[in-house]
Motif scaffolding. Structure first.
Motif, mmCIF file in Angstrom:
data_model
loop_
_atom_site.group_PDB
_atom_site.id
_atom_site.type_symbol
_atom_site.label_atom_id
_atom_site.label_comp_id
_atom_site.label_asym_id
_atom_site.label_seq_id
_atom_site.Cartn_x
_atom_site.Cartn_y
_atom_site.Cartn_z
ATOM 1 N N TYR A 68 2.696 -2.435 -2.492
ATOM 2 C CA TYR A 68 3.093 -1.749 -1.265
ATOM 3 C C TYR A 68 4.506 -1.175 -1.351
ATOM 4 C CZ TYR A 68 3.280 -0.813 3.756
ATOM 5 O OH TYR A 68 3.352 -0.197 4.984
ATOM 6 N N ARG A 113 -21.284 -4.503 -13.828
ATOM 7 C CA ARG A 113 -20.619 -4.516 -12.520
ATOM 8 C C ARG A 113 -19.173 -4.022 -12.663
ATOM 9 N NH1 ARG A 113 -21.866 -10.397 -10.139
ATOM 10 N NH2 ARG A 113 -21.195 -10.951 -12.257
ATOM 11 N N VAL A 114 -18.696 -3.346 -11.620
ATOM 12 C CA VAL A 114 -17.392 -2.679 -11.670
ATOM 13 C C VAL A 114 -16.388 -3.434 -10.791
ATOM 14 C CG1 VAL A 114 -16.176 -0.491 -11.260
ATOM 15 C CG2 VAL A 114 -18.610 -0.478 -11.872
ATOM 16 N N LEU A 115 -15.135 -3.407 -11.205
ATOM 17 C CA LEU A 115 -14.057 -3.930 -10.372
ATOM 18 C C LEU A 115 -12.869 -2.979 -10.488
ATOM 19 C CD1 LEU A 115 -13.834 -6.479 -8.587
ATOM 20 C CD2 LEU A 115 -12.748 -7.626 -10.528
ATOM 21 N N ALA A 116 -12.231 -2.703 -9.338
ATOM 22 C CA ALA A 116 -11.078 -1.801 -9.294
ATOM 23 C C ALA A 116 -9.857 -2.551 -8.770
ATOM 24 C CB ALA A 116 -11.378 -0.599 -8.392
ATOM 25 N N GLN A 117 -8.732 -1.859 -8.756
ATOM 26 C CA GLN A 117 -7.442 -2.370 -8.286
ATOM 27 C C GLN A 117 -6.825 -3.324 -9.312
ATOM 28 O OE1 GLN A 117 -5.666 -1.449 -5.573
ATOM 29 N NE2 GLN A 117 -7.225 0.030 -4.954
ATOM 30 N N PHE A 167 -6.409 -4.985 -1.652
ATOM 31 C CA PHE A 167 -5.377 -4.150 -2.287
ATOM 32 C C PHE A 167 -5.573 -2.683 -1.944
ATOM 33 C CE2 PHE A 167 -4.603 -7.924 -4.942
ATOM 34 C CZ PHE A 167 -3.225 -7.954 -4.872
ATOM 35 N N GLU A 196 5.518 -0.250 -6.485
ATOM 36 C CA GLU A 196 4.765 0.772 -7.221
ATOM 37 C C GLU A 196 4.887 2.122 -6.542
ATOM 38 O OE1 GLU A 196 1.027 2.792 -8.781
ATOM 39 O OE2 GLU A 196 1.978 2.714 -6.826
ATOM 40 N N THR A 197 4.833 2.120 -5.220
ATOM 41 C CA THR A 197 4.886 3.353 -4.427
ATOM 42 C C THR A 197 6.251 4.044 -4.515
ATOM 43 O OG1 THR A 197 5.426 1.890 -2.592
ATOM 44 C CG2 THR A 197 3.139 2.653 -2.752
ATOM 45 N N ARG A 256 -11.409 12.191 -11.783
ATOM 46 C CA ARG A 256 -12.014 12.994 -10.708
ATOM 47 C C ARG A 256 -13.387 13.540 -11.112
ATOM 48 N NH1 ARG A 256 -8.906 10.710 -8.348
ATOM 49 N NH2 ARG A 256 -7.288 11.353 -6.870
ATOM 50 N N LEU A 305 2.225 -9.889 -5.568
ATOM 51 C CA LEU A 305 1.290 -8.834 -5.995
ATOM 52 C C LEU A 305 1.141 -7.786 -4.895
ATOM 53 C CD1 LEU A 305 -1.627 -10.777 -7.794
ATOM 54 C CD2 LEU A 305 0.480 -9.842 -8.770
ATOM 55 N N PHE A 306 1.037 -8.231 -3.649
ATOM 56 C CA PHE A 306 0.922 -7.249 -2.561
ATOM 57 C C PHE A 306 2.240 -6.508 -2.361
ATOM 58 C CE2 PHE A 306 -2.949 -9.625 -1.437
ATOM 59 C CZ PHE A 306 -3.814 -8.554 -1.244
ATOM 60 N N ASN A 340 -4.317 -5.352 -9.551
ATOM 61 C CA ASN A 340 -3.952 -6.740 -9.253
ATOM 62 C C ASN A 340 -5.187 -7.586 -8.944
ATOM 63 O OD1 ASN A 340 -1.352 -5.959 -9.704
ATOM 64 N ND2 ASN A 340 -0.682 -6.055 -7.572
ATOM 65 N N ALA A 341 -6.216 -6.982 -8.363
ATOM 66 C CA ALA A 341 -7.474 -7.703 -8.133
ATOM 67 C C ALA A 341 -8.147 -8.017 -9.471
ATOM 68 C CB ALA A 341 -8.405 -6.880 -7.246
ATOM 69 N N VAL A 357 -10.905 -9.161 -2.729
ATOM 70 C CA VAL A 357 -9.498 -8.967 -3.090
ATOM 71 C C VAL A 357 -9.235 -7.499 -3.440
ATOM 72 C CG1 VAL A 357 -7.677 -9.634 -4.715
ATOM 73 C CG2 VAL A 357 -9.249 -11.371 -3.804
ATOM 74 N N GLN A 358 -10.186 -6.868 -4.116
ATOM 75 C CA GLN A 358 -10.083 -5.436 -4.426
ATOM 76 C C GLN A 358 -9.905 -4.619 -3.138
ATOM 77 O OE1 GLN A 358 -13.369 -3.563 -6.795
ATOM 78 N NE2 GLN A 358 -13.558 -2.258 -4.995
ATOM 79 N N GLN A 375 -9.396 6.046 -8.851
ATOM 80 C CA GLN A 375 -8.163 5.460 -9.389
ATOM 81 C C GLN A 375 -8.463 4.630 -10.636
ATOM 82 O OE1 GLN A 375 -7.425 3.280 -5.768
ATOM 83 N NE2 GLN A 375 -5.987 4.781 -4.955
#
Lengths: 196, 196
Positions: A103, A65-69, B99, A106-107, A43, A98-99, A71-72, B95-96, A55
Motif C-alpha cells: 500500500y 490452479r492459478v494464484l496471483a499477488q 492484497f 511499492e506504490t 494484456r 506485507l500490506f 505477497n499472497a 489472501v490474494q 498483473q
C-alpha cells in the motif's frame, strides 16, 4: 502442463523477484515464463485468462490452479517454513508489513523507479509527490531498523523479502540509500541472506 | 490499559469498518476509540507512537501490543474461524483478494469517495484516472461474481468483508452499482451476512 510450479514473471519487477526468492530459499523446483509488462505481455487474452487483473507475478500450480499477488503467493509457498513465524502475533506483524509494503512502499518506490529508470522520464515529468513520500517511507523503515537486524523477530522473514524487493533498487528510483544508513545495512544483510 | 481489544478507528473509513465487522462476527469484546483522519487525530504524537505510519485502523491487544493494517488485523482476529478457509489454496485465494483489494480497489474507490464525498471536490478537481480505473475494478468483480455467490468458496470469507467495505459506498464515490448487477446483488448479500 508442467509438473512443477510455473512462475509468470517480469525480470525487472521486484514483485516477481519476491516469488523467485522464496521458491529458491524453499528449494521448490520451478520454471520461469518471462512475461514483460513493457511489451504488454500481461494484456494478451491468454494471460488475462490466467489473471483478469493483468498483473504479474502469477504462479500456476502443477495441477493448473492459478494464484496471483506477490505477497499472497509468498505466504502460500512459505507456509510452515521459518520464513513465517509460528507465533500468532509475530506472524500478524509479518502480514502487517506485507500490506504496508504493497500500500505505502511499492506504490511509491517501485512506481518512481518505473517512471524514472524504465520509462526514462525526466524528474519534472514524474508525479512530484513520489519523492517526499519515498523519503517518508525510507525514514519509517530506517527508524524501525535502528535497533533491529530484521523487520520482525531475530531472523529473515517474508517481511524482509517483500520490503527488500524494491528498496534494493532505491537508487534507480532516485533515492540515495546512504541517507538512511540502517536501511542500507539491512539491504546488504538481506541480500546476503538471499545469496545475491 | 483495557482488558479487551481496543480498536482505534474512523467511523467514515471502510478499512476501519472491516475490523469492527470481524470483531462482531467473532463476538470479540472490544472498545472503539474514534480517531478522525480529517481532524488529523492520526497525526498526533500519541497516535504516531502507536503507529508510525499514521494510519487507522489499529488495534491494541489487552496486553498493549499493537497491530496495524486492516487486512492483517482481520487475518489475526479471524484465525481458526470459518471466515478463513482451512484448505491451503482456498486460504491463499482469500489472501490474494485481500492484497488486490488494498492495491487495486481501495486506492481507487475509497480514494475517489474521500475526495468527492468528504472533501466535496468537484469531479473536475479529482484525479481523472480514478473513474475509468474504478469502472475496471467493478467490472472485474462483476465478472468474478457472475457465477458465484461469494468471492472464494461457498460462504462468507474475509475476501467478501474486505471488498464490501468500500464497494457498498460506491455511490458516494460516483459509481452507480446498478451498472454491475452481480456486484450489487453480492453487496446486498454480504450486508445481510453482516447484519447491516
Amino acid at each position: 502442463m508442467a509438473d512443477v510450479l510455473t512462475i509468470y514473471g517480469d525480470s525487472i519487477s521486484g514483485n516477481c523477484h519476491k516469488v523467485r526468492f522464496v521458491a529458491e530459499l524453499m528449494k521448490i523446483p520451478y520454471r520461469w515464463i518471462e512475461t514483460s509488462v513493457l511489451k504488454k505481455e500481461t494484456r494478451t487474452p491468454e494471460f488475462l485468462a490466467l489473471n483478469p487483473a493483468g498483473q504479474v507475478p502469477i504462479v500456476t500450480l502443477p495441477d493448473g490452479r492459478v494464484l496471483a499477488q506477490s505477497n499472497a503467493i509468498m505466504l502460500y509457498l512459505a507456509e510452515g517454513s521459518d520464513l513465517i513465524p509460528q507465533d500468532a502475533y509475530a506472524r500478524a506483524q509479518v502480514v502487517q508489513w506485507l500490506f504496508w509494503e504493497q500500500y505505502s512502499h511499492e506504490t511509491v518506490i517501485a512506481v518512481r523507479r518505473f517512471h524514472k529508470h524504465y520509462l526514462q522520464k525526466a524528474d519534472a515529468d514524474i508525479d512530484p509527490t513520489l519523492l517526499p513520500r519515498g523519503e517518508k517511507v525510507l525514514g519509517l523503515m530506517n527508524d524501525h531498523l535502528a535497533q533491529r537486524r530484521y523487520f520482525v523477530g531475530e531472523r529473515l522473514s517474508l517481511a524482509d523479502i517483500a520490503l527488500v524487493a524494491y528498496t534494493r533498487f532505491g537508487h534507480e528510483a532516485g533515492f540515495d540509500l546512504a541517507k538512511w544508513p540502517h536501511v542500507q545495512t539491512w539491504v546488504q544483510r538481506i541480500e546476503a541472506n538471499l545469496g545475491l
